[in-house]
Design a protein around this motif. Sequence first.
Motif: not given
Length: 473
Positions: A156-159, A163-172, A317-321, A369-372
């Motif tokens: 869903l996220c070509p950009d 994509r980084t923020m969406r994956m970090a959001g899932v971890d959050m 970690s999400f805010a850090g990303v 932070m490293p995971a997403p």
Amino acid sequence: MGLYLVEPVVAIYAFASFLVYPLVQQYVYRRLWEELTNTTYPDHDLTSRCGNYSNHSSPHEDVQRAASLFSLYSELFSMVPSLVVTLLLVASSDRRGRKITIVLPLLGSLVYALSFLAISFFRLNLYLLVAANFVSSLFGGVGTLLGGCFAYVADLCPDGTRRTMRMAGVDMVIGLLSGVASLSTGYFLRAAGFNWPFVTAVLFHLANLAYVALVLEETVRAPADPPGPPPPDGAPPAPPRRAVLSLAHGVFALFAAGGRRRSALLVLLLLTFSSYSFANMGGLSAVTLYELNEPLCWDEILIGYGSALSTVVFLTSFAGVALLSRCLPDAAIVLVGLLSVMSGLVMIAFAKTTLMMFLVRIPMLLAIMPAPVLRSMMSKVVSKSEQGALFACVAFLESLSSNVAFAVFSSLYAATVAWAPGFTFLLGAGLCLLPIGLLGAVVIVGPEEAKEKEEEAILPQEETYPEENEPLA
């Protein structure tokens, strides 16, 4: 009309799982205490549970050792089937769809929660939990579900930044809901015992299955029938051996079809991710047992508070990303996260008071932070048609490294708890040096700008995927 939102699935799964997960070690600990000491577990008498003993091996140390080995047996029996199912399901999701990688792990979690409820309610043999863990692993595990969810997000996220923020959001979301569940568990356990939290987890897993089956949309279209004559009557259209070979070919093509530079970069990123998972998960695997051990001797309420404070780590970690991605390259963000893990594990090893144990969350504020970021870095290297194969490898290596780490560190904790209970945390901190070294190799092999130019040059024209709320044709 369905939704293209996989975050509710992850949120409900995290809440239901972490409503049960902290109880597993506590339930096993109490049952083993009763079996080894022939006494009732002292719920509110810390002096009885963590008293001073004149002999070298107190009952408390014996229970710690037995509980750690029980966790080891449970992980060993479930590791292999979970890894195989994860690799096959997530790799095949490029052709068969992402939802199958989500539904089956949810069914496995439901089976495990129901089994735990039966064992607790009827006071069945404790080692049936090992069998229940093995059966649930046949449906995949958390690695399968997260592999499918991250591939779903990549569709869903070509950009790259989005994509980084969406994956970090899932971890959050995982951290936020797991923290809420962990905080509730202590009070739930004290007020209603073990059975009602298990019932609640079962109901949440059922609701999650209903959402995936009835609401969540698929992002991958079903493939057309392959060319050639149809199979003869009565013959299966795709023998299992041929299906496995097809999946193996897809994973092999992930590394062979993109050139040496891309392959080397992808291998380095996978090794960095798996070594980070090994050090982080292994280092944290014995935290609950460490908190139950003397001199801390925490009860279920304090354990719940401690687990809930991990929510802050996911949020920061999400805010850090979000903040650091504006001014630092991805590799630098990963390095900051690895240093955060190292400092937190070292602090845990020397935490001897309740205040100090709560304060260890401060140096670990950026530990997730490293995971997403690593997942996003890897997903940028491959095309959209290869996201399933990529995240199959990621989920496989994450599950493998986490399970092996849990087994290794559980064995080490059982062997060292009598004389150095903080040894496993120091070992986890030291092992963080490996992903730091690999990260340096990533920076040398492929800076992000050169990587993106190379990607544009070597990748074929890709099939488009639907946007987040765009229905399939």
